[in-house]
Write a protein that holds these residues in place. Structure first.
Motif, PDB file in Angstrom:
ATOM      1  N   GLN A 196       5.871   1.404 -13.491  1.00  0.00           N
ATOM      2  CA  GLN A 196       4.548   1.822 -13.004  1.00  0.00           C
ATOM      3  C   GLN A 196       4.590   3.204 -12.363  1.00  0.00           C
ATOM      4  O   GLN A 196       3.609   3.948 -12.401  1.00  0.00           O
TER       5      GLN A 196
ATOM      6  N   ASP B  34       0.819  -1.218   0.000  1.00  0.00           N
ATOM      7  CA  ASP B  34       0.000   0.000   0.000  1.00  0.00           C
ATOM      8  C   ASP B  34       0.859   1.278   0.000  1.00  0.00           C
ATOM      9  O   ASP B  34       0.381   2.342   0.346  1.00  0.00           O
ATOM     10  N   HIS B  35       2.141   1.162  -0.362  1.00  0.00           N
ATOM     11  CA  HIS B  35       3.021   2.333  -0.407  1.00  0.00           C
ATOM     12  C   HIS B  35       3.822   2.421  -1.705  1.00  0.00           C
ATOM     13  O   HIS B  35       4.860   3.075  -1.750  1.00  0.00           O
ATOM     14  N   GLY B  36       3.378   1.716  -2.741  1.00  0.00           N
ATOM     15  CA  GLY B  36       4.067   1.845  -4.022  1.00  0.00           C
ATOM     16  C   GLY B  36       5.386   1.117  -4.117  1.00  0.00           C
ATOM     17  O   GLY B  36       6.221   1.451  -4.945  1.00  0.00           O
ATOM     18  N   GLN B  37       5.578   0.134  -3.279  1.00  0.00           N
ATOM     19  CA  GLN B  37       6.873  -0.545  -3.281  1.00  0.00           C
ATOM     20  C   GLN B  37       6.820  -1.970  -3.821  1.00  0.00           C
ATOM     21  O   GLN B  37       7.863  -2.540  -4.119  1.00  0.00           O
ATOM     22  N   CYS B  38       5.622  -2.569  -3.920  1.00  0.00           N
ATOM     23  CA  CYS B  38       5.590  -4.002  -4.243  1.00  0.00           C
ATOM     24  C   CYS B  38       4.965  -4.318  -5.593  1.00  0.00           C
ATOM     25  O   CYS B  38       5.226  -5.377  -6.157  1.00  0.00           O
ATOM     26  N   GLY B  39       4.134  -3.449  -6.128  1.00  0.00           N
ATOM     27  CA  GLY B  39       3.571  -3.660  -7.466  1.00  0.00           C
ATOM     28  C   GLY B  39       2.361  -4.563  -7.523  1.00  0.00           C
ATOM     29  O   GLY B  39       1.796  -4.777  -8.607  1.00  0.00           O
TER      30      GLY B  39
ATOM     31  N   THR C 279      10.252   2.704 -10.973  1.00  0.00           N
ATOM     32  CA  THR C 279       9.891   1.565 -11.825  1.00  0.00           C
ATOM     33  C   THR C 279       8.959   2.050 -12.919  1.00  0.00           C
ATOM     34  O   THR C 279       8.484   3.190 -12.876  1.00  0.00           O
TER      35      THR C 279
ATOM     36  N   SER D  27       1.451  -5.654 -15.219  1.00  0.00           N
ATOM     37  CA  SER D  27       2.725  -5.003 -15.472  1.00  0.00           C
ATOM     38  C   SER D  27       3.355  -5.542 -16.751  1.00  0.00           C
ATOM     39  O   SER D  27       3.873  -4.780 -17.584  1.00  0.00           O
TER      40      SER D  27
ATOM     41  N   LYS E  51      -0.972   9.028   3.384  1.00  0.00           N
ATOM     42  CA  LYS E  51      -1.199   7.811   4.168  1.00  0.00           C
ATOM     43  C   LYS E  51      -0.340   7.784   5.421  1.00  0.00           C
ATOM     44  O   LYS E  51      -0.771   7.305   6.469  1.00  0.00           O
TER      45      LYS E  51
ATOM     46  N   SER F 128      18.258  -2.668  -9.292  1.00  0.00           N
ATOM     47  CA  SER F 128      17.131  -1.923  -9.840  1.00  0.00           C
ATOM     48  C   SER F 128      16.226  -1.486  -8.693  1.00  0.00           C
ATOM     49  O   SER F 128      16.217  -2.100  -7.620  1.00  0.00           O
ATOM     50  N   TYR F 129      15.458  -0.443  -8.928  1.00  0.00           N
ATOM     51  CA  TYR F 129      14.430  -0.013  -8.003  1.00  0.00           C
ATOM     52  C   TYR F 129      14.998   0.231  -6.611  1.00  0.00           C
ATOM     53  O   TYR F 129      14.580  -0.389  -5.622  1.00  0.00           O
TER      54      TYR F 129
ATOM     55  N   ARG G  89       0.548   0.941 -17.497  1.00  0.00           N
ATOM     56  CA  ARG G  89       0.620   0.270 -16.189  1.00  0.00           C
ATOM     57  C   ARG G  89       0.907   1.315 -15.109  1.00  0.00           C
ATOM     58  O   ARG G  89       1.735   2.216 -15.292  1.00  0.00           O
ATOM     59  N   ALA G  90       0.210   1.194 -14.003  1.00  0.00           N
ATOM     60  CA  ALA G  90       0.334   2.187 -12.927  1.00  0.00           C
ATOM     61  C   ALA G  90      -0.028   1.538 -11.612  1.00  0.00           C
ATOM     62  O   ALA G  90      -0.710   0.491 -11.571  1.00  0.00           O
ATOM     63  N   LEU G  91       0.411   2.160 -10.518  1.00  0.00           N
ATOM     64  CA  LEU G  91       0.144   1.646  -9.176  1.00  0.00           C
ATOM     65  C   LEU G  91      -1.162   2.237  -8.663  1.00  0.00           C
ATOM     66  O   LEU G  91      -1.253   3.441  -8.424  1.00  0.00           O
TER      67      LEU G  91
ATOM     68  N   CYS H  14      -2.460   1.903  -5.816  1.00  0.00           N
ATOM     69  CA  CYS H  14      -2.428   2.300  -4.401  1.00  0.00           C
ATOM     70  C   CYS H  14      -1.941   3.733  -4.220  1.00  0.00           C
ATOM     71  O   CYS H  14      -2.129   4.321  -3.165  1.00  0.00           O
TER      72      CYS H  14
ATOM     73  N   SER I 289      11.004  -4.955 -12.445  1.00  0.00           N
ATOM     74  CA  SER I 289      11.582  -4.868 -11.092  1.00  0.00           C
ATOM     75  C   SER I 289      10.634  -4.225 -10.087  1.00  0.00           C
ATOM     76  O   SER I 289      10.867  -4.313  -8.882  1.00  0.00           O
ATOM     77  N   GLY I 290       9.566  -3.611 -10.562  1.00  0.00           N
ATOM     78  CA  GLY I 290       8.605  -3.019  -9.640  1.00  0.00           C
ATOM     79  C   GLY I 290       7.555  -3.996  -9.154  1.00  0.00           C
ATOM     80  O   GLY I 290       6.623  -3.606  -8.450  1.00  0.00           O
ATOM     81  N   ASN I 291       7.665  -5.247  -9.538  1.00  0.00           N
ATOM     82  CA  ASN I 291       6.715  -6.274  -9.090  1.00  0.00           C
ATOM     83  C   ASN I 291       7.456  -7.325  -8.281  1.00  0.00           C
ATOM     84  O   ASN I 291       8.156  -8.172  -8.826  1.00  0.00           O
TER      85      ASN I 291
ATOM     86  N   THR J 296      -0.824  -3.260  -9.349  1.00  0.00           N
ATOM     87  CA  THR J 296      -0.678  -2.708 -10.706  1.00  0.00           C
ATOM     88  C   THR J 296      -1.915  -2.968 -11.565  1.00  0.00           C
ATOM     89  O   THR J 296      -2.416  -4.099 -11.625  1.00  0.00           O
TER      90      THR J 296
ATOM     91  N   ASP K 292       1.457   8.841  -0.879  1.00  0.00           N
ATOM     92  CA  ASP K 292       2.108   8.060   0.172  1.00  0.00           C
ATOM     93  C   ASP K 292       2.212   8.888   1.453  1.00  0.00           C
ATOM     94  O   ASP K 292       1.963   8.380   2.550  1.00  0.00           O
TER      95      ASP K 292
ATOM     96  N   ASN L 264       5.284   6.013 -15.107  1.00  0.00           N
ATOM     97  CA  ASN L 264       4.090   6.341 -15.898  1.00  0.00           C
ATOM     98  C   ASN L 264       3.195   7.349 -15.188  1.00  0.00           C
ATOM     99  O   ASN L 264       2.361   7.994 -15.827  1.00  0.00           O
ATOM    100  N   LEU L 265       3.315   7.462 -13.887  1.00  0.00           N
ATOM    101  CA  LEU L 265       2.510   8.430 -13.130  1.00  0.00           C
ATOM    102  C   LEU L 265       3.290   9.714 -12.857  1.00  0.00           C
ATOM    103  O   LEU L 265       2.752  10.819 -12.940  1.00  0.00           O
TER     104      LEU L 265
END
Lengths: 170, 341
Positions: free
Chosen positions: B102, A42-47, B100, A110, B39, B245-246, A57-59, A61, A146-148, A50, B36, B105-106
């Protein structure tokens, strides 16, 4: 505070009132009953959350629903067409690219985005030549995905699945 | 999350008026950092004003041969633009080294340079932090300092109770490249338009660590201009991080090398991950002007640049490793840029 918004989710137009604090992820899961995107960090770190947001593709959360009024969203739930799995979904099955499956809907959305980005010639950090059209090498897929995160560590099968869906013979 | 009102005004001017009129108002771009912070309780606005669909989403050619990036262009779009890839590889590489797919893209051109530090204490509202809560102190001193500053800080281990203490770094890769490119920021505020040289956008903590930039309340970035580079100039971005990465930078380098002959050579070097702002290595640049870029010469110039560096002690050995790492990363970046000639 509430706001009225419209979304098209997996091809279906929806109109609803949301609290301005609601993310797209919570809107999809809690309000529209679409539990395909998952809440991992829920903080954009795990993907895991998506989705395809207006085609990219976007997050979900990190996106406020109210800021994406009018958006067209495709989740992993809406990728199949007429009973046929999307090629990325089929490739994940063929390559056994998951174990517990929690991250899989995010991985698949993704990957659909990755293949579209490669088709458009978008480079990545792993591209040996910034100006040339990229190829779907192992390193390219690993970097672009790598974002997933996958805590089962199914990466070794996810990479070939994405390559297969992208038409790479492996 | 604290409740907030949401507005999507019809014009950029109206958005600026709305934010300027409400002290608790913020602009929303791509949202990747702000949402973020909503939250986490790091940001507690009364009013969120969405500008993502108001500013330009165009990348346009400028008459002088440069490029103008509209504030709403996404990081993905800028990194993929043919003109950026061919003429400003340092910028494309920096963008692609950050976050990343995703997130890119935002994230937007206007928002990326204004993202806030990833200092773990800044993001944890249970700890003291002068940036988040002015006057509360700095929990990072002698704490987890691996991602913290060595340049622009007054000493190794400054007073953690002093209201001016902050050893946070700026996290943006894009901003490091824009600093090396001498980009120009277009701003619209309550008092009208102004332009800010990119190197003057971010500030050191000074006596107010809560302010990352010189922007006033209600000032909105509307576009960023990339001036043309000299003919034959080469540029690159190199990022050193804990994962392939990331991950945010431990140290990063944006460099531009121009000039046909050694005597005409100019070098621009910007460092990321080492200071509260993208750090232009002006002393090293001056020492390297018109000289062969040997490993020895670059190492010496960076040694001079880093004489004021202050390694911070802390958990896992602190961050003193950044000082030799910064030199080595500059050496490697310039070696790669000059090898291709």
């Amino acid at each position: 505070m509430d706001a009225e918004i419209s979304l098209t989710v997996d091809g279906v137009a929806r109109r609803l009132t949301v609290d301005t604090r609601t993310t797209l992820l919570d809107t999809l899961r809690e309000r529209l009953g679409n539990c395909s995107p998952k809440k991992g960090c829920d903080h954009g770190q795990c993907g895991a959350c998506t989705v395809l947001l207006d085609g990219e593709r976007a997050l979900s959360c990190l996106a406020l629903a109210v800021a994406h009024d009018g958006a067209e969203i495709t989740t992993a739930d809406g990728l199949a067409r007429g009973g046929e799995l999307h090629p990325v979904q089929q490739a994940f099955l063929d390559r056994d690219a998951f174990q517990c499956g929690y991250c899989t809907p995010g991985q698949i959305c993704s990957a659909v985005g990755v293949l579209a980005e490669v088709d458009r010639g978008w480079p990545s950090h792993a591209s040996p030549d910034l100006v040339a059209d990229p190829e779907l090498s192992h390193d390219e897929v690993a970097e672009r995905m790598s974002g997933n995160l996958c805590r089962c560590a199914a990466y070794v099968n996810i990479v070939p699945a994405v390559q297969q869906a992208g038409g790479v013979q492996a | 999350m604290k409740p907030f009102a949401f507005a999507r005004p019809g014009s950029v001017a109206e958005a600026v008026r709305q934010v300027a009129a409400e002290p608790g108002a913020v602009f929303l771009g791509g949202g990747t950092n702000l949402v973020d912070h909503l939250k986490l309780g790091v940001a507690t606005p009364e009013l969120v004003v969405d500008v993502r669909r108001l500013t330009s989403r165009e990348i346009s050619d400028l008459p002088d041969g440069g490029l103008r990036l509209g504030a709403a262009t996404t990081n993905s779009e800028v990194a993929a633009d043919r003109r950026v890839r061919e003429r400003y590889p340092v910028l494309a590489q920096a963008l692609l080294a950050g976050a990343t797919g995703q997130l890119r893209n935002l994230a937007t051109t206007g928002g990326n340079p204004l993202q806030r530090t990833r200092c773990v204490y800044f993001q944890d509202v249970t700890t003291a932090c002068n940036k988040r809560e002015p006057g509360s102190g700095c929990s990072a001193v002698n704490g987890y300092t691996r991602y913290h500053a060595v340049l622009g800080v007054p000493s190794a281990m400054p007073d953690p109770t002093a209201p001016e203490t902050c050893i946070a770094t700026h996290p943006s890769d894009m901003a490091v490249a824009l600093a090396a490119l001498d980009a120009v920021v277009h701003v619209l505020g309550p008092a009208g338009e102004r332009t800010i040289p990119f190197g003057e956008l971010h500030r050191l903590p000074g006596d107010d660590p809560s302010r990352d930039t010189v922007l006033g309340h209600g000032e909105l970035v509307t576009a960023i201009d990339l001036p043309p580079l000299p003919d034959g100039a080469r540029s690159a971005y190199r990022k050193v991080r804990d994962r392939a990465s990331y991950a945010f930078a431990l140290v990063s380098v944006a460099a531009v090398v121009a000039g046909d002959s050694t005597s005409e050579r100019t070098v621009r070097i910007a460092l990321g991950g080492v200071a509260h702002k993208p750090w232009r290595a002006a002393r090293a640049e001056e020492l390297l002007r018109g000289t062969p870029l040997t490993e020895h010469a670059v190492g010496h110039a960076m040694g001079v640049e880093l004489t004021t560096a202050q390694p911070q002690p802390g958990i896992d050995g602190g961050n003193g490793f950044k000082i030799p790492l910064a030199t080595r990363t500059v050496v490697a970046t310039l070696r790669d840029l000059t090898r291709e000639t």
